[in-house]
Design an enzyme around this catalytic site. Structure first.
Site, PDB file in Angstrom:
ATOM      1  N   SER A 254    -102.639 -62.545 -73.528  1.00 51.26           N
ATOM      2  CA  SER A 254    -102.354 -63.101 -72.206  1.00 51.26           C
ATOM      3  C   SER A 254    -103.608 -63.731 -71.611  1.00 51.26           C
ATOM      4  O   SER A 254    -104.740 -63.393 -72.014  1.00 51.26           O
ATOM      5  CB  SER A 254    -101.831 -61.998 -71.277  1.00 51.26           C
ATOM      6  OG  SER A 254    -100.688 -61.388 -71.822  1.00 51.26           O
ATOM      7  N   GLY A 258    -109.784 -61.718 -72.353  1.00 50.87           N
ATOM      8  CA  GLY A 258    -111.120 -61.675 -72.953  1.00 50.87           C
ATOM      9  C   GLY A 258    -111.235 -62.343 -74.304  1.00 50.87           C
ATOM     10  O   GLY A 258    -112.148 -62.022 -75.071  1.00 50.87           O
ATOM     11  N   THR A 260    -111.926 -65.627 -75.083  1.00 47.25           N
ATOM     12  CA  THR A 260    -113.119 -66.481 -75.132  1.00 47.25           C
ATOM     13  C   THR A 260    -114.390 -65.642 -75.046  1.00 47.25           C
ATOM     14  O   THR A 260    -115.387 -65.949 -75.710  1.00 47.25           O
ATOM     15  CB  THR A 260    -113.076 -67.506 -73.984  1.00 47.25           C
ATOM     16  OG1 THR A 260    -111.855 -68.233 -74.042  1.00 47.25           O
ATOM     17  CG2 THR A 260    -114.239 -68.478 -74.090  1.00 47.25           C
ATOM     18  N   HIS A 476     -86.555 -53.386 -43.455  1.00 47.08           N
ATOM     19  CA  HIS A 476     -86.532 -53.878 -44.846  1.00 47.08           C
ATOM     20  C   HIS A 476     -87.547 -53.104 -45.688  1.00 47.08           C
ATOM     21  O   HIS A 476     -87.217 -52.586 -46.770  1.00 47.08           O
ATOM     22  CB  HIS A 476     -86.847 -55.376 -44.867  1.00 47.08           C
ATOM     23  CG  HIS A 476     -86.770 -56.000 -46.235  1.00 47.08           C
ATOM     24  ND1 HIS A 476     -85.733 -56.799 -46.625  1.00 47.08           N
ATOM     25  CD2 HIS A 476     -87.608 -55.923 -47.298  1.00 47.08           C
ATOM     26  CE1 HIS A 476     -85.927 -57.202 -47.870  1.00 47.08           C
ATOM     27  NE2 HIS A 476     -87.081 -56.681 -48.294  1.00 47.08           N
ATOM     28  N   GLU A 477     -88.777 -53.009 -45.201  1.00 47.46           N
ATOM     29  CA  GLU A 477     -89.817 -52.301 -45.958  1.00 47.46           C
ATOM     30  C   GLU A 477     -89.543 -50.800 -45.995  1.00 47.46           C
ATOM     31  O   GLU A 477     -89.815 -50.133 -47.005  1.00 47.46           O
ATOM     32  CB  GLU A 477     -91.187 -52.588 -45.345  1.00 47.46           C
ATOM     33  CG  GLU A 477     -91.616 -54.050 -45.384  1.00 47.46           C
ATOM     34  CD  GLU A 477     -91.633 -54.623 -46.794  1.00 47.46           C
ATOM     35  OE1 GLU A 477     -91.811 -53.851 -47.764  1.00 47.46           O
ATOM     36  OE2 GLU A 477     -91.431 -55.833 -46.942  1.00 47.46           O
ATOM     37  N   HIS A 480     -87.154 -50.140 -48.842  1.00 45.97           N
ATOM     38  CA  HIS A 480     -87.841 -50.061 -50.141  1.00 45.97           C
ATOM     39  C   HIS A 480     -88.483 -48.685 -50.315  1.00 45.97           C
ATOM     40  O   HIS A 480     -88.353 -48.050 -51.376  1.00 45.97           O
ATOM     41  CB  HIS A 480     -88.938 -51.134 -50.227  1.00 45.97           C
ATOM     42  CG  HIS A 480     -88.431 -52.516 -50.506  1.00 45.97           C
ATOM     43  ND1 HIS A 480     -87.652 -52.824 -51.589  1.00 45.97           N
ATOM     44  CD2 HIS A 480     -88.610 -53.688 -49.830  1.00 45.97           C
ATOM     45  CE1 HIS A 480     -87.364 -54.115 -51.579  1.00 45.97           C
ATOM     46  NE2 HIS A 480     -87.940 -54.666 -50.517  1.00 45.97           N
ATOM     47  N   ASP A 551     -87.155 -60.337 -53.882  1.00 46.04           N
ATOM     48  CA  ASP A 551     -86.441 -59.182 -54.437  1.00 46.04           C
ATOM     49  C   ASP A 551     -85.304 -59.647 -55.342  1.00 46.04           C
ATOM     50  O   ASP A 551     -85.113 -59.133 -56.457  1.00 46.04           O
ATOM     51  CB  ASP A 551     -85.868 -58.315 -53.311  1.00 46.04           C
ATOM     52  CG  ASP A 551     -86.963 -57.741 -52.412  1.00 46.04           C
ATOM     53  OD1 ASP A 551     -88.104 -57.636 -52.891  1.00 46.04           O
ATOM     54  OD2 ASP A 551     -86.665 -57.406 -51.260  1.00 46.04           O
TER      55      ASP A 551
END
Length: 670
Positions: A254, A258, A260, A476-477, A480, A551
């Site tokens: 990904s 690291g 390079t 809303h939070e 969650h 979401d």
């Protein structure tokens, strides 16, 4: 005796006849051409631009030209110690018989409107006095001619400035461009060096200072590439046993893991010439340039073997042939790839030339590039685990002035899913935050704030939000937080806030468990927790809003993956439509029928709606706690794990996390 004769005698042991040397011809130099061109231009100037008009005395000028009214104008300028006066005759007077003698001796300048004759005077003042005396008896209707003063100094210098100087400037610019673009030696005498390799060479004079000690984590990858370095240092250790060094190694992973950096460490450790370039350095608008640069690169590498060639982002030229995203493909890129394949394992040999390459798109590479004999090894550079993240933190905090109680193991636990580049960014951001707060050392809170800043964005405390909107965001939070706290396999929530940050109006931070495999019930719990925000809006306000966009996007991806990729759906069974080669995206047809597409859509919708209803049921059962949590959130704006324990009690499942900050973020979008 020549050097070749001497070498041949040593090999054969025979005395060769001493042939007389052929006289060497002088080498051609392009500057000879420039010199001939300049001399030809100067000669043409003197041959075809003769400006020497006929000289007359003042008496002749006065009687035959001035007093008869034939003079158009007079131009006087200083020439040596005298004043030279050019006489311009009117056009209609030039054709008259009386000025025929003056005209016939004139060069092309006289015919083209230049001066016809000239005379000399001692000074400018004396010239003005002479002209005034000669014209004092003219009738009032006649126009007196006055001398125009000119600042020219020398005809030759004037010619040089007006004619030769621009030519010299053009020739100088031409020489400059040729020297910048000149091919020189090694390119068959070619004029342009556009086909030359753009690789940067690191050798004894320009050695890389990075070593394997600077690369934290990546132990398996380092073991693989250290073997390559060891072979270049001690080849007999392997060749004595009949072994051969791999011709190439492909670093796959990904972005930011690291790859390079690992190649730079190889350059620093190998102590052999190291050629570094990117895949895009081969790409040019001119036909044949890419293949020419590949040939030139390997020619240089053979001359300096043993050596290493590193090609970063090799997918720029290594994509599968005949399957390009653009209709018709890119023949030039395919030609470059063909030349690379030939150089890596063609009819010729590249002794002790090793190719390292890096990419994060190994799925699109041509199969011929990945076969044994070219890139013999594919080294996967994964995202670091918690132990490797701790090692990476220890490397990047060395230059920081940190507090003594800073615990890198704690920081590693708070950054799941972070790459090495992300961790480097966290350390730098923490130092900037500490400096902004005028601290003398970087402490734990600075690192936590840095993670918040990177994951969620900058806080926007001045953003204008109405009371109704703030209440909706808080519920809303809180939704969650409530659902994730009550579900066994949902990631435990560490922090929830309704302070706008980045593009989100509120956010919830989780500390997800690092799993290697995921089971269906774990994915369903995560989907249910993600839908908790919209479910809370439905339970409290009996309506929904646009704030759950991110979401919905996350849940749709998870549900589609369960159905079409991982084969976790009972109706479709053990079937996947995942294409690891990445070529299906270029096809115009889907790998399943219309009936199957309809089934897929229904199953995805069923999964999402099922977890949405599950979240609603959980929140209705714990509505009083949901309201209590939302009210505290409206008051404090930020809540941590301790606040949730005070309302819900100790979490019944999973290990308690000792954090006060991030992991993943579930933002509410406007």
């Amino acid at each position: 005796m020549t050097e070749n004769q001497d070498t041949t005698e040593k090999k054969t042991g025979k005395k060769l006849p001493n042939f007389p040397k052929k006289p060497q011809k002088p080498k051609f130099n392009i500057f000879w051409v420039y010199a001939v061109i300049i001399l030809a231009l100067i000669g043409a100037q003197f041959l075809f631009t003769n400006d020497s008009s006929k000289q007359v005395d003042y008496r002749t000028f006065e009687t035959k030209m001035l007093l008869t009214g034939d003079v158009s104008k007079l131009v006087a300028y200083k020439s040596d110690d005298l004043v030279k006066v050019e006489v311009y005759i009117k056009a209609d007077s030039l054709t008259s018989k009386k000025l025929y003698d003056a005209y016939k001796s004139k060069s092309v300048y006289g015919q083209g409107g230049g001066p016809t004759v000239f005379f000399t005077a001692g000074t400018f003042d004396g010239l003005d006095k002479q002209l005034a005396d000669s014209q004092k008896d003219l009738a009032p209707t006649q126009t007196k001619v006055l001398a125009e003063k000119d600042t020219r100094s020398n005809p030759f210098l004037s010619m040089l400035g007006s004619f030769l100087l621009p030519i010299l400037l053009l020739v100088g610019f031409w020489v400059f461009m040729m020297r910048r673009m000149g091919g020189g030696a090694g390119g068959g005498g070619q004029i342009f060096s556009i086909g030359k390799s753009k690789a940067t060479l690191f050798d004894k004079e320009s050695q890389v200072n990075i070593t394997f000690n600077d690369v934290a984590g990546l132990e398996e990858a380092k073991t693989e590439v250290m073997e390559i370095v060891d072979f270049l240092k001690n080849p007999s250790k392997y060749t004595d046993l009949g072994g051969k060094i791999p011709k190439g190694a492909l670093l796959v992973g990904s972005p930011g893991t690291g790859k390079t950096l690992l190649a730079k460490a190889v350059a620093g450790e190998a102590q052999v010439p190291f050629f570094s370039l990117s895949g895009s350095d081969f790409v040019e608008m001119f036909v044949g340039v890419g293949a020419s640069r590949v040939r030139d690169l390997f020619k240089q590498a053979k001359d300096k073997s043993p050596c290493i060639i590193f090609i970063d982002e090799i997918d720029a030229i290594g994509r599968a042939r005949g399957k390009n995203g653009v209709m018709g493909g890119n023949d030039e890129r395919e030609n470059t790839l063909n030349q690379l394949l030939v150089e890596m394992d063609g009819f010729g040999t590249n002794t002790h030339v090793i190719i390292l390459a890096a990419t994060n798109r190994a799925d699109v590479l041509d199969k011929a590039l990945l076969r044994a004999g070219r890139f013999d090894r594919q080294i996967y550079v994964d995202l670091p685990d918690v132990i490797e993240r701790k090692q990476i933190f220890e490397v990047h905090i060395i230059p920081l002035k940190k507090s003594e109680e800073l615990d890198t193991e704690f920081l590693a636990k708070q950054t799941p899913g972070f790459s090495g580049a992300d961790i480097a960014n966290v350390c730098n951001e923490a130092a900037l935050i500490a400096a902004r707060k005028n601290k003398k050392a970087v402490d734990k809170q600075d690192f936590l704030d840095a993670v918040d800043r990177i994951v969620g964005g900058l806080e926007k405390k001045n953003k204008i939000i109405t009371t109704e909107e703030k209440k909706a965001i808080a519920f809303h939070e809180a939704g969650h937080a409530t659902v994730s706290w009550l579900l066994e396999h949902a990631a435990p929530l560490v922090k929830v806030t309704i302070v706008p940050r980045g593009q989100s109006l509120g956010a919830a931070w989780y500390l997800p468990e690092e799993r290697l495999i995921v089971r269906p019930h774990q994915m369903l719990d995560e989907m249910c927790a993600t839908m908790g925000g919209r479910a809370a809006e439905k339970v409290m306000f009996d309506t929904i809003s646009t704030g759950a966009l991110s979401d919905l996007e996350k849940v749709n991806k998870q549900a589609r993956a369960m159905v079409t990729i991982y084969g976790l759906n009972e109706k479709l069974g053990n079937i996947t439509y995942y294409d690891s080669s990445g070529q299906n995206e270029y096809n115009f047809s889907k790998p399943y029928s219309e009936d199957t597409a309809l089934t897929i859509d229904r199953e995805i919708s069923s999964l999402i709606e099922g977890q949405y209803q599950r979240a609603i049921n959980l929140l209705q059962e714990n509505k009083d706690k949901l309201i209590q949590l939302a009210e505290i959130l409206i008051e404090k704006e930020v809540l941590f794990k301790d606040d949730l324990e005070h309302i819900f009690g100790k979490r019944l499942f999973g290990a308690d996390s000792e954090s006060s900050n991030p992991g993943n973020i579930a933002p509410v979008e406007a």
